[in-house]
Write an enzyme that holds these catalytic residues in place. Structure first.
Site, PDB file in Angstrom:
ATOM      1  N   LYS A 279      -3.363   3.703  -1.949  1.00  0.00           N
ATOM      2  CA  LYS A 279      -2.290   3.285  -1.058  1.00  0.00           C
ATOM      3  C   LYS A 279      -2.657   3.601   0.396  1.00  0.00           C
ATOM      4  CE  LYS A 279       1.512   4.497  -4.242  1.00  0.00           C
ATOM      5  NZ  LYS A 279       2.254   3.219  -4.308  1.00  0.00           N
ATOM      6  N   ARG A 353       4.046   1.270 -15.144  1.00  0.00           N
ATOM      7  CA  ARG A 353       4.301   0.459 -16.340  1.00  0.00           C
ATOM      8  C   ARG A 353       3.360   0.836 -17.491  1.00  0.00           C
ATOM      9  NH1 ARG A 353       3.356  -4.823 -12.887  1.00  0.00           N
ATOM     10  NH2 ARG A 353       4.201  -3.308 -11.404  1.00  0.00           N
TER      11      ARG A 353
END
Length: 501
Positions: A279, A353
């Site tokens: 990120k 996820r």
């Protein structure tokens, strides 16, 4: 922490709080029933209290109302000094229309305004159930502060006496409010904790400490070796780049006679660098909050035990730290999840996820619940669609979705139902695995929910997903929220679980 107690009189000598609501002399109710406590120039009126306060205090409050310019809106607060009087200070508190949400807002505003008091008394109206629930939650949540040092700590309101006509009749309402607020504060504490302390092992230890000695609660924590032996490939992949190995926390509330079994799953990424798909710094600096879903479901389960809710609740918190190292999983890797399904991941920043997939598959195959709910700080697309204060809710089950939304709204939280668009399932197609976990097409929150649905098996029509990344953190103070972690989901889940008994 602030202490709240119910009393039937008399008011304390230091500070007394009187509620006011909108409606001056031209309002229909004041014309129909002249009230000597209403000043002719006032834009707010005193709320009649259940316990009589004598003539002098209400009369004085009515006399000073015009100068306060109060409208009665929820959260307005004014202080009036009474030199030589008892009580010595009079607080006027706007409670809006007097529903639970307004009282919650009022309680939070009062906690901040009266932070330098040591003890205050507040008089409630006759129909006090909703007022007490909202007030107590607002006081406890609005007074929340997270600090790792005592240096510069400001004075804080220590005790609130709530004046009602029948304390025994309202004791259960106060207990419910207290349990809800305390577990929400726990979720905030867990989420706010810096990741220099909060790794998966630490989180699991906090759960063990909180659950210790509570009848009906059962805890199991799986470490890396057990996860590998049992095939939790997603959790092992995401946690593989960290020196702090992953954990799977399984906390079970088993009340006698429960007829419904709910499994709650919460994403527990204790820090998210994005992995090899790293990120940018602005997006990484608050990633200690990426386990807010796990904090919420753990806290809700502890709350269910505290309230003795007659529903079995099993919580699964897959915990991992998504780091960059030579052992981190790579873009393009194929991951074999619990139960055998495989996924191709081309973005290691779509890690939540992957751990949720393992936990959902395990819940379906081994726990076989009646209902399956997951909470996750899953996508930034949630905030793009719904802003900072709403979670996105996905479910094929209309009754389940409606029940959750009703409970979330009643608890003072917000969510909005979003579509599970079946024509987007094609985005999940992979040439080398069963599923593609991070396709490049748009509709990021919807596609993430569709990926999770693939792991719900025959519980697909009894499953709901809450993407709550945006409302898990507040950038400022408003209502019962303070800057930082919100504990989103604890209050709504407890309200919903209470409807299943």
């Amino acid at each position: 922490m602030l202490v709240i107690r119910l009393v039937s009189g008399p008011a304390g000598p230091d500070a007394l709080v009187l509620p006011v609501r909108p409606g001056g002399p031209d309002s229909p109710d004041s014309l129909a029933s002249p009230d000597p406590t209403v000043s002719p120039a006032s834009t707010a009126r005193l709320v009649p209290t259940a316990v009589p306060l004598g003539d002098d205090v209400p009369a004085e409050a009515a006399a000073v109302l015009p100068a306060t310019r109060l409208t009665g809106a929820a959260g307005e607060v004014r202080e009036h000094l009474r030199p030589g009087g008892s009580p010595a200070r009079l607080w006027l508190l706007g409670v809006g229309e007097g529903d639970e949400r307004d009282w919650r807002t009022a309680g939070a505003a009062l906690a901040r305004a009266a932070k330098d008091e040591t003890q205050i008394t507040i008089a409630l109206p006759g129909e006090a159930t909703a007022a007490l629930r909202g007030l107590a939650e607002g006081l406890l949540l609005g007074s929340y502060r997270f600090r790792l040092t005592e240096a510069g700590k400001r004075p804080a309101l220590a005790e609130v006496s709530v004046l009602v006509d029948d304390p025994d009749a309202l004791a259960g309402t106060l207990d419910a409010a207290r349990a809800t607020a305390e577990t929400t504060r726990l979720a905030r504490d867990l989420t706010n904790m810096p990741s220099s302390t909060k790794n998966p092992e630490w989180f699991a230890a906090q759960v063990a400490e909180a659950a210790s000695g509570r009848p009906g609660l059962h805890l199991r924590v799986r470490g890396p070796e057990e996860l590998a032996a049992e095939g939790f490939g997603g959790l092992l992949a995401v946690g593989g780049g960290s020196a702090s190995g992953p954990r799977l926390v399984e906390l079970d509330w088993r009340p006698d006679g429960a007829r419904t079994h709910v499994v709650l799953v919460g994403k527990g990424i204790t820090f998210d660098t994005g992995g090899i798909s790293i990120k940018p710094v602005p997006a990484m600096k608050l990633m200690r909050k990426d386990m807010a879903g796990a904090a919420a479901v753990i806290a809700a389960t502890l709350g269910a035990a505290e309230l003795r809710l007659p529903v079995r609740v099993t919580t699964l918190a897959p915990l991992a730290e998504n780091m960059v190292s030579g052992s981190a999983f790579r873009p393009g890797d194929v991951i074999r999840h619990y139960g055998g399904l495989t996924s191709e991941s081309t973005n290691s920043d779509a890690e939540g996820r992957l751990v949720l997939a393992d936990a959902l598959a395990y819940a379906v195959r081994e726990l076989k619940p009646d209902l399956l709910i997951d909470l996750a700080t899953l996508t930034g697309a949630n905030a793009v669609a719904l802003g900072k204060r709403h979670a996105a809710l996905y479910s094929e089950n209309d009754a389940l979705a409606a029940g959750l939304l009703d409970a979330i709204t009643a608890a003072g939280e917000r969510a909005w139902r979003m579509p599970l668009a079946d024509d987007y399932v094609e985005y999940l197609a992979s040439e080398i695995a069963d599923l593609h976990s991070s396709p490049a097409q748009g509709a990021g929150s919807v596609v993430a929910a569709l990926f999770l649905r693939e792991f719900t098996g025959d519980l697909r029509d009894r499953w709901a997903h809450l993407d709550m990344s945006a409302p898990s953190w507040s950038d400022d103070t408003h209502g019962e929220l303070v800057k930082g972690a919100t504990g989103w989901g604890v209050r709504g889940l407890l309200r919903w679980l209470a409807t299943l008994g």
